[in-house]
Design a protein around this motif. Structure first.
Motif, PDB file in Angstrom:
ATOM      1  N   GLY A   1       0.803  -1.215   0.000  1.00 31.03           N
ATOM      2  CA  GLY A   1       0.000   0.000   0.000  1.00 31.03           C
ATOM      3  C   GLY A   1       0.832   1.260   0.000  1.00 31.03           C
ATOM      4  N   ALA A   2       2.133   1.137  -0.239  1.00 31.08           N
ATOM      5  CA  ALA A   2       2.992   2.317  -0.359  1.00 31.08           C
ATOM      6  C   ALA A   2       2.602   3.119  -1.596  1.00 31.08           C
ATOM      7  CB  ALA A   2       4.456   1.896  -0.444  1.00 31.08           C
ATOM      8  N   GLN A   3       2.992   4.382  -1.620  1.00 31.47           N
ATOM      9  CA  GLN A   3       2.724   5.234  -2.776  1.00 31.47           C
ATOM     10  C   GLN A   3       3.939   5.246  -3.694  1.00 31.47           C
ATOM     11  OE1 GLN A   3       1.575   9.245  -1.795  1.00 31.47           O
ATOM     12  NE2 GLN A   3       1.716   9.973  -3.900  1.00 31.47           N
ATOM     13  N   LEU A   4       3.685   5.273  -4.994  1.00 31.02           N
ATOM     14  CA  LEU A   4       4.762   5.353  -5.990  1.00 31.02           C
ATOM     15  C   LEU A   4       4.586   6.651  -6.759  1.00 31.02           C
ATOM     16  CD1 LEU A   4       5.969   2.498  -8.332  1.00 31.02           C
ATOM     17  CD2 LEU A   4       5.759   4.838  -9.139  1.00 31.02           C
ATOM     18  N   GLN A   5       5.574   7.529  -6.651  1.00 29.77           N
ATOM     19  CA  GLN A   5       5.547   8.812  -7.343  1.00 29.77           C
ATOM     20  C   GLN A   5       6.580   8.783  -8.467  1.00 29.77           C
ATOM     21  OE1 GLN A   5       3.336  11.262  -6.580  1.00 29.77           O
ATOM     22  NE2 GLN A   5       4.031  12.494  -8.316  1.00 29.77           N
ATOM     23  N   VAL A   6       6.118   8.842  -9.711  1.00 35.73           N
ATOM     24  CA  VAL A   6       7.006   8.815 -10.873  1.00 35.73           C
ATOM     25  C   VAL A   6       7.636  10.195 -11.052  1.00 35.73           C
ATOM     26  CG1 VAL A   6       7.183   8.407 -13.348  1.00 35.73           C
ATOM     27  CG2 VAL A   6       5.592   7.041 -11.963  1.00 35.73           C
ATOM     28  N   ILE A   7       8.968  10.248 -11.079  1.00 33.58           N
ATOM     29  CA  ILE A   7       9.686  11.516 -11.203  1.00 33.58           C
ATOM     30  C   ILE A   7       9.969  11.800 -12.674  1.00 33.58           C
ATOM     31  CG2 ILE A   7      11.752  12.784 -10.520  1.00 33.58           C
ATOM     32  CD1 ILE A   7      12.001  10.827  -8.159  1.00 33.58           C
TER      33      ILE A   7
END
Length: 503
Positions: free
Chosen positions: A213-219
């Motif tokens: 359930g972690a968040q993934l932020q695409v840079i």
């Protein structure tokens, strides 16, 4: 568990309203991700892709992540294609893959059509408009088993033909369980994704997030050329966990950006893909003394990683980092050229067994048999190991030390040389930002490329003379304004070899 999307099912039940995937265009919750995956899975299943490859021609954005998971929902397995690569290389990959379907978006439709594939092409926007067929998706899920392929990632091949590494669901499930448990990843984690989705390091970001359930932020890729803006992006999006190649971390170091920028709330900094220069590590550790730092090591053929070292002491700038110990469910062997166990402390080839292993190379049975072979130390039953081609040894602390590539050793002045040893000796020189050593075979010389302040050659020559024998001394020192990088953010050694030819 037998299917990767069972991780998504569980996460949606627990954390459906929490943010899941984000990029510069916006953020989706886990419930919104699940809805999109069901719609995409239904649309793609109409093309009978069960147990068949689906090529994804999409940019490094959340939309690509949705297409990856939608392919799994349809019972297929995916390959992400790099939209920035030359069409000829993309055709070599698709020629090896023979996809049943190509998924793209409206922005890339013309380029996708120009590839000339014989399979149908589906636009993502149209697929997302389909009404989900839950009965169809459930039927496909029930028919799945954990040895079904999840994806095929293509790596460079020595013959010019890319090799497709075929990874099964069970390998991803085992690997993500290890990575989540080892590094304390949970629903409060926010990954700052740097690596492209066709590169194995992205597997850690995506599937560890899916599990926890972690968040993934695409840079956005462009930010890695502007370290201050990059750090501001991490702060704005509350990124607390990085898993980057060292060259990406080095960009921040070269500009000393942590010295005059508000520090992002980082608590875990992982790195892999190439050797981490200890000056880079020391700079980051000085600014994040309470963070967990870990050196991860492994080829694509072991899902992503097979060994790791959590940094637990200080290192001198010219001291190499160990690659540590075996991950859970990974067995590591060090073998001699004739297939025997290497003596304690001796150098040998790293070979891997266990749950993380790939099924082999897609449509390349001869290459698969060459690298995925019987364990010579297990005479009682058949067991497959993967021969990495990496040379390692155990140090006095029982930690693995990386000694280089078996196929990257060169012979110069009658001696066998590992070029990485020269690079390690150069690091620690004040004013040096990065370096790479190449062997110019036609001229039988060693060339050290470096970035940093002018006049460094006068300091580097005596430094290396003190640390290395005469036959390992570079003949040529060449200063660059910037070290060339490939699409994965690593040092582009092919570009450096081309520079050697220009001299």
């Amino acid at each position: 568990m037998k299917h990767i999307l069972q991780l998504l099912d569980r996460t949606v039940r627990r954390w459906g309203a929490r943010p899941a995937f984000g990029d510069e265009h916006g953020t989706l919750t886990w419930a919104e991700v699940d809805s999109a995956v069901q719609r995409l899975g239904t649309a793609l299943a109409e093309y009978a892709v069960q147990h068949r490859p689906v090529a994804l021609y999409l940019d490094h954005e959340v939309s690509c992540l949705l297409a990856m998971l939608g392919t799994l929902a349809a019972g297929g397995f995916y390959t992400v294609l790099d939209t920035a690569q030359p069409p000829e290389r993309v055709r070599r990959i698709t020629g090896q893959l023979e996809p049943a379907l190509l998924v793209t978006d409206a922005a890339h439709r013309a380029a996708a059509d120009a590839l000339g594939l014989v399979c149908p092409v589906v636009e993502l926007e149209e697929a997302l408009a389909v009404t989900p067929d839950t009965f169809l998706l459930q039927t496909l899920r029930e028919q799945a088993i954990d040895t079904d392929l999840a994806y095929v990632l293509f790596t460079s091949g020595s013959t010019g033909t890319p090799k497709g590494v075929a990874i099964q669901h069970r390998a991803v499930l085992a690997y993500s369980a290890w990575s989540a448990g080892t590094f304390g990843i949970d629903e409060t984690t926010v990954f700052g994704n740097q690596t492209p989705f066709y590169f194995s390091m992205s597997v850690t970001d995506l599937y560890t997030a899916l599990r926890t359930g972690a968040q993934l932020q695409v840079i956005p890729k462009r930010l890695f050329s502007f370290p201050v803006q990059l750090l501001d992006y991490l702060t704005t999006h509350e990124v607390n966990t990085l898993y980057w190649v060292p060259s990406a971390l080095g960009g921040v170091v070269r500009w000393k950006a942590l010295d005059y920028t508000a520090l992002p709330p980082l608590r875990t900094i992982l790195f892999a893909g190439e050797t981490m220069p200890t000056p880079y590590l020391n700079y980051w550790r000085a600014h994040y003394p309470g963070a967990l730092f870990a050196n991860l090591f492994g080829p694509t053929e072991t899902t992503d990683i097979c060994s790791y070292y959590i940094v637990d002491r200080d290192f001198a700038d010219d001291e190499p980092l160990p690659i540590g110990r075996a991950c859970d469910n990974c067995g590591l062997l060090i073998l001699t050229e004739d297939g025997r166990a290497a003596a304690p402390g001796a150098v040998g080839e790293l070979c891997v067994r266990g749950s993380f292993l790939a099924a082999g190379y897609y449509n390349m049975p001869d290459k698969t048999a060459e690298r995925f072979c019987p364990n010579p130390l297990q005479p009682h039953y058949p067991e497959t190991i993967y021969r990495t081609g990496d040379l390692v040894r155990y140090d006095d602390q029982g930690l693995l030390q990386y000694m280089g590539r078996a196929d990257n050793q060169i012979k110069h002045m009658g001696y066998r040389i590992e070029l990485g040893e020269i690079e390690t000796a150069a690091f620690g020189q004040e004013g040096l930002q990065s370096c790479a050593c190449l062997y110019d075979a036609p001229r039988d010389r060693l060339v050290l490329f470096y970035t940093g302040k002018k006049g460094l050659e006068e300091a580097l020559r005596p430094r290396l003379a003190q640390r290395l024998p005469a036959y390992m001394q570079p003949t040529v020192y060449r200063r660059l304004q910037a070290m060339p990088q490939n699409q994965n953010g690593k040092i582009d050694r092919a570009a450096l070899r081309a520079l050697c030819k220009e001299d």
